[in-house]
Write a protein that holds these residues in place. Sequence first.
Motif, PDB file in Angstrom:
ATOM      1  N   ALA A 138      30.535  21.145  12.945  1.00 12.82           N
ATOM      2  CA  ALA A 138      30.775  19.961  11.884  1.00 12.82           C
ATOM      3  C   ALA A 138      31.366  20.701  10.656  1.00 12.82           C
ATOM      4  O   ALA A 138      30.504  21.463   9.776  1.00 12.82           O
ATOM      5  N   ALA A 139      32.667  20.513  10.326  1.00 13.51           N
ATOM      6  CA  ALA A 139      33.361  21.146   9.325  1.00 13.51           C
ATOM      7  C   ALA A 139      33.130  20.497   7.877  1.00 13.51           C
ATOM      8  O   ALA A 139      32.763  19.159   7.853  1.00 13.51           O
ATOM      9  N   ILE A 140      32.688  21.245   6.924  1.00 13.35           N
ATOM     10  CA  ILE A 140      32.353  20.721   5.392  1.00 13.35           C
ATOM     11  C   ILE A 140      33.514  20.883   4.705  1.00 13.35           C
ATOM     12  O   ILE A 140      34.164  22.117   4.676  1.00 13.35           O
ATOM     13  N   SER A 141      33.919  20.018   3.842  1.00 12.81           N
ATOM     14  CA  SER A 141      34.970  20.188   2.615  1.00 12.81           C
ATOM     15  C   SER A 141      34.474  20.764   1.712  1.00 12.81           C
ATOM     16  O   SER A 141      33.431  20.313   0.811  1.00 12.81           O
ATOM     17  N   GLY A 142      35.188  21.642   0.853  1.00 15.37           N
ATOM     18  CA  GLY A 142      34.629  22.300  -0.491  1.00 15.37           C
ATOM     19  C   GLY A 142      35.569  22.912  -1.083  1.00 15.37           C
ATOM     20  O   GLY A 142      36.886  23.030  -1.033  1.00 15.37           O
ATOM     21  N   GLU A 143      35.128  23.160  -2.445  1.00 13.17           N
ATOM     22  CA  GLU A 143      36.138  24.192  -3.348  1.00 13.17           C
ATOM     23  C   GLU A 143      35.433  25.418  -3.754  1.00 13.17           C
ATOM     24  O   GLU A 143      34.199  25.320  -4.016  1.00 13.17           O
ATOM     25  N   VAL A 144      36.002  26.338  -3.759  1.00 16.60           N
ATOM     26  CA  VAL A 144      35.505  27.840  -4.192  1.00 16.60           C
ATOM     27  C   VAL A 144      35.180  27.834  -5.663  1.00 16.60           C
ATOM     28  O   VAL A 144      36.325  27.763  -6.398  1.00 16.60           O
ATOM     29  N   LYS A 145      34.139  28.168  -6.144  1.00 19.10           N
ATOM     30  CA  LYS A 145      34.053  27.963  -7.531  1.00 19.10           C
ATOM     31  C   LYS A 145      33.495  29.612  -8.108  1.00 19.10           C
ATOM     32  O   LYS A 145      33.816  29.883  -9.064  1.00 19.10           O
ATOM     33  N   LYS A 146      33.101  30.439  -7.089  1.00 20.64           N
ATOM     34  CA  LYS A 146      32.900  31.708  -7.480  1.00 20.64           C
ATOM     35  C   LYS A 146      32.847  32.729  -6.125  1.00 20.64           C
ATOM     36  O   LYS A 146      32.402  32.221  -5.220  1.00 20.64           O
ATOM     37  N   ILE A 147      33.162  33.838  -6.282  1.00 20.70           N
ATOM     38  CA  ILE A 147      33.054  34.915  -5.233  1.00 20.70           C
ATOM     39  C   ILE A 147      32.633  36.265  -5.822  1.00 20.70           C
ATOM     40  O   ILE A 147      32.791  36.650  -6.955  1.00 20.70           O
ATOM     41  N   ASP A 148      31.475  36.587  -4.987  1.00 22.09           N
ATOM     42  CA  ASP A 148      30.916  37.790  -5.374  1.00 22.09           C
ATOM     43  C   ASP A 148      30.874  38.693  -4.181  1.00 22.09           C
ATOM     44  O   ASP A 148      30.163  38.755  -3.260  1.00 22.09           O
ATOM     45  N   GLU A 149      31.988  39.600  -4.321  1.00 19.60           N
ATOM     46  CA  GLU A 149      32.171  40.410  -3.028  1.00 19.60           C
ATOM     47  C   GLU A 149      31.184  41.378  -2.713  1.00 19.60           C
ATOM     48  O   GLU A 149      30.495  41.584  -1.553  1.00 19.60           O
ATOM     49  N   GLY A 150      30.732  41.981  -3.880  1.00 20.10           N
ATOM     50  CA  GLY A 150      29.744  43.029  -3.753  1.00 20.10           C
ATOM     51  C   GLY A 150      28.322  42.617  -3.136  1.00 20.10           C
ATOM     52  O   GLY A 150      27.649  43.319  -2.475  1.00 20.10           O
ATOM     53  N   ALA A 151      28.068  41.320  -3.223  1.00 15.74           N
ATOM     54  CA  ALA A 151      26.865  40.880  -2.775  1.00 15.74           C
ATOM     55  C   ALA A 151      26.892  39.996  -1.464  1.00 15.74           C
ATOM     56  O   ALA A 151      25.928  39.644  -0.606  1.00 15.74           O
ATOM     57  N   GLY A 152      28.180  39.794  -0.988  1.00 10.04           N
ATOM     58  CA  GLY A 152      28.548  39.096   0.062  1.00 10.04           C
ATOM     59  C   GLY A 152      28.209  37.484  -0.098  1.00 10.04           C
ATOM     60  O   GLY A 152      27.866  36.962   0.896  1.00 10.04           O
ATOM     61  N   LYS A 153      28.592  36.986  -1.117  1.00 12.79           N
ATOM     62  CA  LYS A 153      28.234  35.634  -1.467  1.00 12.79           C
ATOM     63  C   LYS A 153      29.252  34.854  -2.066  1.00 12.79           C
ATOM     64  O   LYS A 153      30.398  35.451  -2.697  1.00 12.79           O
ATOM     65  N   ILE A 154      29.481  33.570  -1.773  1.00 11.05           N
ATOM     66  CA  ILE A 154      30.394  32.824  -2.252  1.00 11.05           C
ATOM     67  C   ILE A 154      29.794  31.301  -2.683  1.00 11.05           C
ATOM     68  O   ILE A 154      28.762  30.847  -2.260  1.00 11.05           O
TER      69      ILE A 154
ATOM     70  N   GLU B 277      21.812  27.314   8.693  1.00 13.98           N
ATOM     71  CA  GLU B 277      20.636  27.683   7.985  1.00 13.98           C
ATOM     72  C   GLU B 277      19.608  28.676   8.244  1.00 13.98           C
ATOM     73  O   GLU B 277      19.476  28.725   9.780  1.00 13.98           O
ATOM     74  N   ALA B 278      19.049  29.656   7.728  1.00 17.04           N
ATOM     75  CA  ALA B 278      18.642  30.577   8.426  1.00 17.04           C
ATOM     76  C   ALA B 278      17.370  31.102   7.243  1.00 17.04           C
ATOM     77  O   ALA B 278      17.192  30.365   6.240  1.00 17.04           O
ATOM     78  N   ALA B 279      16.411  31.827   7.639  1.00 11.03           N
ATOM     79  CA  ALA B 279      15.136  32.095   7.105  1.00 11.03           C
ATOM     80  C   ALA B 279      15.562  32.644   5.608  1.00 11.03           C
ATOM     81  O   ALA B 279      14.958  32.343   4.570  1.00 11.03           O
ATOM     82  N   SER B 280      16.856  33.564   5.458  1.00 13.34           N
ATOM     83  CA  SER B 280      17.189  33.973   4.319  1.00 13.34           C
ATOM     84  C   SER B 280      18.147  33.188   3.429  1.00 13.34           C
ATOM     85  O   SER B 280      18.576  33.450   2.423  1.00 13.34           O
ATOM     86  N   GLY B 281      18.344  31.609   4.032  1.00  8.83           N
ATOM     87  CA  GLY B 281      19.143  30.938   3.045  1.00  8.83           C
ATOM     88  C   GLY B 281      20.333  30.320   4.190  1.00  8.83           C
ATOM     89  O   GLY B 281      20.315  30.560   5.223  1.00  8.83           O
ATOM     90  N   TYR B 282      21.239  29.914   3.383  1.00  6.50           N
ATOM     91  CA  TYR B 282      22.537  29.306   4.093  1.00  6.50           C
ATOM     92  C   TYR B 282      23.671  30.473   4.084  1.00  6.50           C
ATOM     93  O   TYR B 282      23.854  31.062   3.160  1.00  6.50           O
ATOM     94  N   THR B 283      24.074  30.395   5.416  1.00  7.32           N
ATOM     95  CA  THR B 283      25.145  31.181   5.565  1.00  7.32           C
ATOM     96  C   THR B 283      26.582  30.723   6.035  1.00  7.32           C
ATOM     97  O   THR B 283      26.258  29.627   7.174  1.00  7.32           O
ATOM     98  N   VAL B 284      27.747  31.175   5.541  1.00  7.85           N
ATOM     99  CA  VAL B 284      28.782  30.486   6.070  1.00  7.85           C
ATOM    100  C   VAL B 284      29.264  31.128   7.370  1.00  7.85           C
ATOM    101  O   VAL B 284      29.297  32.503   7.183  1.00  7.85           O
TER     102      VAL B 284
END
Length: 100
Positions: A27-43, A86-93
């Motif tokens: 199930a694809a979700i539509s969105g917009e990139v607001k911030k990228i944190d390459e060092g932490a591996g998060k978006i 969804e995982a125990a550590s949070g949501y992962t793309v």
Amino acid sequence: MNQIIRIVAALALSIGLSLGAPAAEGAAISGEVKKIDEGAGKITLKHGPAKSLGMDEPMTMVYRVKDPAVLKQVKVGDKVTFEAEEAASGYTVTKMQKAK
């Protein structure tokens, strides 16, 4: 005869379950990139309802990314479609691509 009925019922159930799984998983979700944190591996993504994650309302959230290389393929402001889990550590793309 009962054993044949049980086998046929089990086969029908397993086929039904295997056909239903990809629809929920992809199930694809539509969105917009607001911030990228390459060092932490998060978006940070602003997105619409994400039924596959149990989210009925639009929101902005921080997600981990399964593959950090995907962060180099997008920039702030890009429209994207993505899948997440969804995982125990949070949501992962798990998958992401620029929207067409």
